[in-house]
Design a protein around this motif. Structure first.
Motif, short mmCIF file in Angstrom:
data_model
loop_
_atom_site.label_atom_id
_atom_site.label_comp_id
_atom_site.label_asym_id
_atom_site.label_seq_id
_atom_site.Cartn_x
_atom_site.Cartn_y
_atom_site.Cartn_z
N ASP A 241 0.81 -1.22 0.00
CA ASP A 241 0.00 0.00 0.00
C ASP A 241 0.84 1.27 0.00
OD1 ASP A 241 0.83 -0.74 2.62
OD2 ASP A 241 -0.60 0.68 3.47
N CYS A 242 2.17 1.13 0.08
CA CYS A 242 3.06 2.30 0.09
C CYS A 242 3.78 2.39 -1.26
CB CYS A 242 4.09 2.19 1.20
SG CYS A 242 3.53 2.79 2.79
N SER A 243 3.54 3.44 -1.99
CA SER A 243 4.30 3.66 -3.23
C SER A 243 5.69 4.16 -2.86
CB SER A 243 3.59 4.70 -4.09
OG SER A 243 3.64 5.97 -3.48
N SER A 245 7.10 6.84 -3.83
CA SER A 245 7.03 8.26 -3.48
C SER A 245 6.52 8.44 -2.06
CB SER A 245 6.14 9.02 -4.47
OG SER A 245 4.84 8.48 -4.48
N ASP A 246 5.58 7.57 -1.61
CA ASP A 246 5.10 7.62 -0.23
C ASP A 246 6.24 7.33 0.75
OD1 ASP A 246 2.51 8.19 -0.94
OD2 ASP A 246 1.87 6.07 -0.96
N SER A 271 12.59 0.00 -6.30
CA SER A 271 11.67 -0.92 -6.99
C SER A 271 12.25 -2.32 -7.08
CB SER A 271 11.34 -0.39 -8.38
OG SER A 271 12.52 -0.19 -9.14
#
Length: 287
Positions: A241-243, A245-246, A271
């Motif tokens: 749930d965390c990108s 950018s987050d 990534s």
């Protein structure tokens, strides 16, 4: 349990330097005691009892010894090791200098002097240390350090780390101070944290604070902040749930700077790390 307790131990183990100076196996009985009086060493001692019974006396306090007991005696502490009545006490030992062995730090953490270990595993590690101390080679010091870290791991795994066991009394002022600082860091990772900010939390001059922090944590305040940011980033990258950018935002970095710093720290882009970690997260290590 304050968060500082485990964090201090973890950091000192990660940054610990070890200089092994001697190691062997000894025995004592009533007819042949080890010494006529208390010993005082300029190094830290670790003893592992392999058979028999006896007592360890440190600063006038006596504790019983039996097979499987492992004890750590810090430098400068008068002590005696004696066999029990009718018993022959056999133990493996090593003498070393280590950056964790500060008497005040040991006192603040209230680590037990004796813990009971799985004897075969601990004895095997001691045997390696004894062997490599007398067989100087290219990798001898590395093998000694690896064996010592494993011994410390066994020791810590046997410590009763419940709040009642570790803190029968109020935590020391030093632990309370470092706990305040560590909590502040964890609560402000998304902000620009300075040494002045941290020193202000416990009312110290920045220069004194740096010395205090390094003595407690084994690294500088700025090094620790960077370490916590990378640890937090690795944990957040495991959450779908965390990108990316987050993650960067939560540790106070622009995404391009975070990606560059993360790759420098881990050798992987965020990534790539996320992809590999998701594959290996459920895999248990081989015995």
């Amino acid at each position: 349990m304050t968060i500082s307790y485990f964090t201090i131990l973890k950091n000192h183990l990660e940054h610990m330097q070890i200089e092994m100076v001697a190691a062997a196996e000894s025995a004592a009985d009533e007819a042949e005691p080890l010494t006529e009086g208390p010993e005082v060493c300029e190094c830290t001692r670790m003893l592992l009892v392999t058979s028999g019974e006896g007592t360890l006396a440190v600063d006038g306090e006596e504790e019983p010894l039996k097979a499987g007991d492992c004890c750590i005696i810090l430098s400068g502490m008068p002590h005696t090791v004696e066999a029990g009545p009718g018993s022959r006490l056999v133990f493996k030992w090593c003498h070393f200098h280590a950056s964790f062995g500060d008497r005040e730090l040991y006192k603040w953490l209230r680590l037990p002097r004796i813990v009971h270990m799985v004897q075969d595993e601990a004895a095997g590690l001691m045997d390696k240390i004894i062997y490599y101390v007398s067989h100087e080679g290219l990798t001898s010091r590395l093998r000694i350090k690896a064996a010592m870290l494993n011994l410390f791991s066994l020791y810590l795994e046997r410590v009763p780390f419940g709040i009642e066991a570790s803190y029968p009394e109020k935590p020391s002022q030093e632990l309370e101070k470092i706990d305040t600082v560590l909590r502040y860091i964890d609560g402000h990772l998304a902000e620009n944290i300075t040494v002045e900010d941290l020193a202000r939390q416990i009312f110290l001059h920045p220069n004194y604070f740096i010395v205090f922090f390094k003595g407690m944590m084994g690294c500088s305040p700025i090094q620790y902040v960077k370490q916590r940011r990378m640890e937090t980033a690795r944990a957040l990258l495991l959450r779908p749930d965390c990108s990316i950018s987050d993650v960067a935002c939560r540790i106070g970095m622009k995404i391009y700077y975070f990606s560059r710093m993360f790759k420098s720290h881990t050798g992987l882009t965020p990534s790539k790390y996320r992809k590999l970690a998701s594959v290996t997260a459920g895999s248990a290590p081989r015995s």
